[in-house]
Design a protein around this motif. Structure first.
Motif, PDB file in Angstrom:
ATOM      1  N   HIS A   1       0.814  -1.215   0.000  1.00 20.58           N
ATOM      2  CA  HIS A   1       0.000   0.000   0.000  1.00 20.58           C
ATOM      3  C   HIS A   1       0.849   1.268   0.000  1.00 20.58           C
ATOM      4  CE1 HIS A   1      -3.006  -2.913   1.123  1.00 20.58           C
ATOM      5  NE2 HIS A   1      -2.148  -3.319   2.029  1.00 20.58           N
ATOM      6  N   TRP A   2       2.137   1.108  -0.293  1.00 22.93           N
ATOM      7  CA  TRP A   2       3.050   2.221  -0.209  1.00 22.93           C
ATOM      8  C   TRP A   2       3.900   2.180  -1.460  1.00 22.93           C
ATOM      9  CZ3 TRP A   2       5.829   2.782   5.207  1.00 22.93           C
ATOM     10  CH2 TRP A   2       6.038   4.139   5.470  1.00 22.93           C
ATOM     11  N   SER A   3       4.852   3.100  -1.584  1.00 27.04           N
ATOM     12  CA  SER A   3       5.791   2.939  -2.685  1.00 27.04           C
ATOM     13  C   SER A   3       6.938   2.076  -2.185  1.00 27.04           C
ATOM     14  CB  SER A   3       6.293   4.302  -3.141  1.00 27.04           C
ATOM     15  OG  SER A   3       7.120   4.849  -2.153  1.00 27.04           O
ATOM     16  N   LEU A   4       7.581   1.373  -3.100  1.00 25.21           N
ATOM     17  CA  LEU A   4       8.644   0.450  -2.691  1.00 25.21           C
ATOM     18  C   LEU A   4       9.769   1.199  -1.987  1.00 25.21           C
ATOM     19  CD1 LEU A   4       9.773  -2.428  -2.781  1.00 25.21           C
ATOM     20  CD2 LEU A   4      10.900  -1.834  -4.910  1.00 25.21           C
ATOM     21  N   TYR A   5      10.120   2.363  -2.544  1.00 27.03           N
ATOM     22  CA  TYR A   5      11.233   3.127  -1.976  1.00 27.03           C
ATOM     23  C   TYR A   5      10.949   3.484  -0.520  1.00 27.03           C
ATOM     24  CZ  TYR A   5      14.807   6.716  -1.474  1.00 27.03           C
ATOM     25  OH  TYR A   5      15.878   7.447  -1.041  1.00 27.03           O
ATOM     26  N   GLU A   6       9.759   4.053  -0.303  1.00 28.70           N
ATOM     27  CA  GLU A   6       9.451   4.504   1.061  1.00 28.70           C
ATOM     28  C   GLU A   6       9.289   3.345   2.030  1.00 28.70           C
ATOM     29  OE1 GLU A   6       7.265   8.573   1.668  1.00 28.70           O
ATOM     30  OE2 GLU A   6       6.267   7.390   0.130  1.00 28.70           O
ATOM     31  N   SER A   7       8.687   2.254   1.559  1.00 32.25           N
ATOM     32  CA  SER A   7       8.491   1.152   2.500  1.00 32.25           C
ATOM     33  C   SER A   7       9.829   0.509   2.856  1.00 32.25           C
ATOM     34  CB  SER A   7       7.491   0.134   1.968  1.00 32.25           C
ATOM     35  OG  SER A   7       7.996  -0.508   0.850  1.00 32.25           O
ATOM     36  N   LEU A   8      10.778   0.514   1.917  1.00 35.08           N
ATOM     37  CA  LEU A   8      12.119   0.044   2.276  1.00 35.08           C
ATOM     38  C   LEU A   8      12.762   1.016   3.265  1.00 35.08           C
ATOM     39  CD1 LEU A   8      13.642  -1.093  -1.132  1.00 35.08           C
ATOM     40  CD2 LEU A   8      13.338  -2.528   0.861  1.00 35.08           C
ATOM     41  N   TYR A   9      12.614   2.293   2.952  1.00 34.85           N
ATOM     42  CA  TYR A   9      13.234   3.349   3.759  1.00 34.85           C
ATOM     43  C   TYR A   9      12.714   3.323   5.193  1.00 34.85           C
ATOM     44  CZ  TYR A   9      15.026   8.051   4.755  1.00 34.85           C
ATOM     45  OH  TYR A   9      15.704   9.114   5.274  1.00 34.85           O
ATOM     46  N   TYR A  10      11.406   3.108   5.337  1.00 33.31           N
ATOM     47  CA  TYR A  10      10.812   3.209   6.670  1.00 33.31           C
ATOM     48  C   TYR A  10      10.601   1.861   7.350  1.00 33.31           C
ATOM     49  CZ  TYR A  10       9.934   8.160   5.938  1.00 33.31           C
ATOM     50  OH  TYR A  10      10.095   9.502   5.742  1.00 33.31           O
ATOM     51  N   SER A  11      11.083   0.767   6.768  1.00 29.50           N
ATOM     52  CA  SER A  11      10.920  -0.518   7.447  1.00 29.50           C
ATOM     53  C   SER A  11      11.923  -0.637   8.587  1.00 29.50           C
ATOM     54  CB  SER A  11      11.157  -1.673   6.469  1.00 29.50           C
ATOM     55  OG  SER A  11      10.015  -1.904   5.736  1.00 29.50           O
ATOM     56  N   ASN A  12      11.451  -1.117   9.731  1.00 27.85           N
ATOM     57  CA  ASN A  12      12.344  -1.272  10.877  1.00 27.85           C
ATOM     58  C   ASN A  12      13.603  -2.049  10.506  1.00 27.85           C
ATOM     59  OD1 ASN A  12      10.503  -0.031  12.389  1.00 27.85           O
ATOM     60  ND2 ASN A  12      10.048  -1.742  13.744  1.00 27.85           N
ATOM     61  N   TYR A  13      13.377  -3.185   9.846  1.00 27.95           N
ATOM     62  CA  TYR A  13      14.475  -4.109   9.601  1.00 27.95           C
ATOM     63  C   TYR A  13      15.509  -3.495   8.667  1.00 27.95           C
ATOM     64  CZ  TYR A  13      16.906  -8.328   8.210  1.00 27.95           C
ATOM     65  OH  TYR A  13      17.874  -9.243   7.945  1.00 27.95           O
ATOM     66  N   ILE A  14      15.033  -2.987   7.517  1.00 24.40           N
ATOM     67  CA  ILE A  14      15.960  -2.435   6.523  1.00 24.40           C
ATOM     68  C   ILE A  14      16.615  -1.173   7.077  1.00 24.40           C
ATOM     69  CG2 ILE A  14      16.143  -1.557   4.169  1.00 24.40           C
ATOM     70  CD1 ILE A  14      15.134  -4.268   3.902  1.00 24.40           C
ATOM     71  N   ALA A  15      15.807  -0.301   7.692  1.00 23.60           N
ATOM     72  CA  ALA A  15      16.344   0.965   8.186  1.00 23.60           C
ATOM     73  C   ALA A  15      17.447   0.723   9.197  1.00 23.60           C
ATOM     74  CB  ALA A  15      15.219   1.797   8.805  1.00 23.60           C
ATOM     75  N   SER A  16      17.240  -0.252  10.094  1.00 22.17           N
ATOM     76  CA  SER A  16      18.262  -0.463  11.122  1.00 22.17           C
ATOM     77  C   SER A  16      19.487  -1.168  10.545  1.00 22.17           C
ATOM     78  CB  SER A  16      17.675  -1.257  12.290  1.00 22.17           C
ATOM     79  OG  SER A  16      17.093  -2.439  11.830  1.00 22.17           O
TER      80      SER A  16
END
Lengths: 559, 184
Positions: free
Chosen positions: A271-286
């Motif tokens: 439900h989001w854009s791929l870029y933002e969901s990667l950017y704001y995912s706990n796992y990827i972001a950390s």
């Protein structure tokens, strides 16, 4: 009294019979978490079909539960059911005085021994262990001081009694109620879905660990495959052009549940854009350290290696080209290992809510929890400024309750969840960047002293605060190698109430959370004004004036 | 411009939530306009001016139809009110109505009662015409009502912001009043 899972059908029949014979009504109390709401939905649809009249009362904390219990004046009420609340407080006296029988379904363990001993309180426990009650009571007296406080204040009979060994979580309540409906041969697809959502809620809110989740998910998968209503498994007429289209487009028949053995652990990406969901995912972001320039650079690098143009990434995922979507998982798992992103996949289920939208169980959990804790008012009202905090919570609770099986409300929740997640990442990275997280001997802690920013308003609610802590812990874990996993405590100031709201979360390595007890000890020692009536025993609210002494005591206790 | 006023009258119906206050002044003005037009129409008939006659007759008819539509719409709204809300006019509605309309409502109400008693003494003609799917419905309580006694279920406590499963026919009136809201 303890009720085993095998006796659940008898209990249900008893409740139904009571209601039909004596025309007495049934009162259901629901705690404000996703699992509890799911359980409530399953149970009420069972009762509805049986024509058992019930009344659902949502409660946010033990104080409210007590008032509502005291307000029960209806002489016809005989049975009470508590869903995800009530296990840790002693209200046996009240129940007995009113001549009620109370059935407690609470996933938080351990349950108070007084409740188990009482004849009028029946606690449902899925663990099949015949515990010797006498032995347990001996233990209480033996270890006295440390294990349990025997002193009981008559005014405070409802504040949860701390248990030094800490709290942990058993099977999801939705799961137990689903089990009941299955035994009655009345399990439906909706109920199955609610169970899956309840289970996912436990994982996402750090109540159970991955291993336990995977084990239980296997049961869900078996149920999904064997459910006759789930027509996706055996499509009847493939020749039909419409069905053909559905198979090509990845769309499933309405309301069907399908299993995703390897779903990406990226937040809300459907439900989001791929870029933002990667950017704001706990796992990827950390993992990438997204809050620093090199981290952002690495994210762009990954996207470049995936071969997806930035323009495609930044639009809604739904509208991305099918070629990119189809190869995304495969490529991401290949490239991820270069960036130490190797734990990307999770077994989950996806449900086709409407022609337009599919939701996976995690999406629903994020959406529902965002709806419950929405800082604004969701319900339409003539005088929004006069609504009290409690009424606002109740209004949001019902919106969340309705949203579980409703596409458009769920979408509203997803938008809120996106906002909340952005706030979590911003707040979390700000704390790490400013080095505001300080170490104590056994845990880390951070204090947010101002809630002037609108985004901090999210964190005055328990579930959102917990998510923030989970992110900070995860970020710390991946920031340095060989760092010892430590529990984390976060305190946030609430200017409206002039208090600090404190939550403690344990690391994945531990299995019991004893912060409830630690908080209680520290607050008692410094004689602070505090409130500890949350259903989940890992929170405390301390008055601002006493907070400094409280936190110092909490840190000193360790040494 | 002829018929401008009648257009305004009909438009008023659209702008209000239920019904606009009865616009006596405008109706009087329109009726003077119609009488005036009638006079002119007779004159132009006598002078055998065909085009003018057609135009004036058209305007006259249009104004007349608009006023009648206005009155008819209000009357049918009153009938719906009687069926949905019972034999009394809610106080916040009564000042929107003219004296004649209140009289109409009373007479309609009496007629309805008389008729349903003639058919059967236990028949309530005002209940929903669609047969219910389910005997029980789940309702959300919007306002504190407290304890009330229902015919079959007995005493029931309606507390604000709770959900209850109740018998459909017992709470139909409360749902129409907006105190309870049906959930699906």
């Amino acid at each position: 009294m303890k009720i085993q899972l095998n006796d659940l059908v008898e209990v249900y029949t008893q409740i139904r019979q009571d209601s039909l014979d004596k025309s007495c009504s049934l009162v259901i109390f629901v705690g404000g978490d996703v699992d509890g709401i799911c359980a409530c939905k399953i149970l009420t649809s069972l009762l509805h079909n049986d024509g058992v009249q019930y009344c659902i009362i949502p409660v946010a904390n033990y104080t409210e539960l007590e008032t509502q219990l005291n307000d029960l004046t209806d002489p016809n009420t005989h049975n009470i059911i508590m869903l995800n609340c009530g296990g840790a407080a002693d209200f046996t006296q009240l129940i007995r005085d009113k001549g009620l029988v109370c059935y407690v379904f609470d996933s938080q363990r351990p349950c108070l021994p007084t409740n188990i001993r009482s004849e009028y309180v029946r606690v449902v426990d899925e663990t099949y262990i015949e515990e010797d009650l006498a032995e347990e009571s001996d233990q209480d007296i033996e270890s006295g001081g440390k294990r349990r406080r025997e002193r009981r204040d008559p005014d405070k009979k409802f504040t949860t009694e701390p248990d030094a060994s800490g709290v942990y979580f058993g099977a999801s309540t939705a799961g137990i109620i689903y089990e009941l409906s299955r035994k009655l041969n009345r399990g439906t697809l909706d109920m199955l879905w609610l169970w899956i959502v309840g289970l996912t809620d436990q994982l996402l809110h750090n109540k159970i660990d991955r291993g336990e989740y995977e084990a239980k998910m296997n049961f869900c998968v078996n149920e999904v495959v064997s459910n006759p209503q789930n027509i996706y498994r055996n499509p009847t007429n493939i020749q039909d052009t419409e069905d053909d289209f559905e198979i090509q487009s990845g769309q499933k028949p309405l309301n069907s549940i399908s299993i995703e053995y390897k779903d990406l652990r990226i937040m809300l990406y459907r439900h989001w854009s791929l870029y933002e969901s990667l950017y704001y995912s706990n796992y990827i972001a950390s993992k990438l350290g997204i809050w620093k320039e090199p981290g952002k650079h690495r994210l762009n690098e990954i996207l470049a290696q995936l071969g997806i143009p930035l323009q495609e990434c930044k639009q809604q995922y739904r509208f991305m080209k099918a070629d990119y979507k189809n190869t995304l998982k495969e490529k991401l798992s290949l490239i991820g290992s270069n960036y130490e992103i190797d734990d990307l996949f999770l077994t989950t289920c996806v449900r086709q809510y409407s022609r337009k939208r599919q939701y996976c169980a995690a999406d629903v959990v994020y959406s529902i929890s965002a709806l419950i804790e929405c800082p604004g008012i969701l319900e339409e009202s003539e005088h929004p400024e006069t609504i009290s905090l409690q009424d606002k919570w109740l209004g949001n609770f019902w919106v969340a309750h309705d949203a579980l099986l409703n596409d458009s409300l769920l979408e509203q929740g997803v938008n809120l969840a996106i906002e909340q997640q952005k706030a979590i990442i911003q707040q979390g990275t700000a704390l790490i960047d400013k080095k505001a997280v300080s170490p104590a001997s056994e845990f880390r802690y951070a204090i947010i002293n101002s809630d002037a920013l609108t985004q901090t308003k999210f964190f005055h609610h328990p579930l959102a605060l917990k998510k923030l802590i989970c992110f900070i812990m995860e970020a710390y874990q991946s920031s340095r190698k060989n760092i010892k996993p430590k529990p984390m405590v976060l305190c946030i100031f609430n200017s409206q109430r002039n208090t600090y709201f404190v939550c403690g979360v344990i690391s994945q390595m531990q299995d019991k959370n004893d912060f409830g007890w630690r908080f209680h000890e520290a607050a008692e020692t410094v004689q602070a004004d505090f409130r500890r009536d949350f259903f989940e025993d890992t929170y405390i609210e301390v008055r601002k004036e006493h907070f400094q002494a409280f936190i110092e005591q909490l840190i000193a206790e360790e040494i | 411009m002829y018929t401008e006023k009648s257009k305004k009258l009909v438009r008023e119906l659209k702008t209000s939530k239920w019904l606009p206050p009865y616009n006596n002044i405008l109706i009087n003005e329109i009726s003077t306009e119609i009488t005036e037009l009638h006079g002119k129409l007779l004159q132009s008939l006598a002078s055998q001016n065909e085009a003018l006659t057609v135009l004036q007759a058209g305007c006259l008819n249009r104004s007349k139809r608009s006023v009648l539509a206005y009155l008819n719409f209000r009357a049918s709204k009153l009938e719906t009110l009687r069926v949905e809300n019972g034999p009394s006019i809610p106080p916040h509605y009564s000042h929107q109505l003219s004296g004649d309309e209140i009289d109409y409502f009373r007479k309609y109400s009496a007629l309805l009662q008389e008729y349903s008693q003639k058919v059967s003494s236990h028949l309530d003609l005002t209940t929903d015409l669609m047969p219910p799917k389910d005997l029980f419905i789940e309702v959300r309580v919007k306002e504190d009502i407290g304890d009330i006694v229902l015919p079959v279920s007995g005493q029931v406590t309606f507390k604000k912001n709770t959900s209850q499963l109740v018998r459909r026919e017992e709470v139909a009136a409360l749902i129409r009043q907006g105190v309870l809201q049906q959930t699906n």
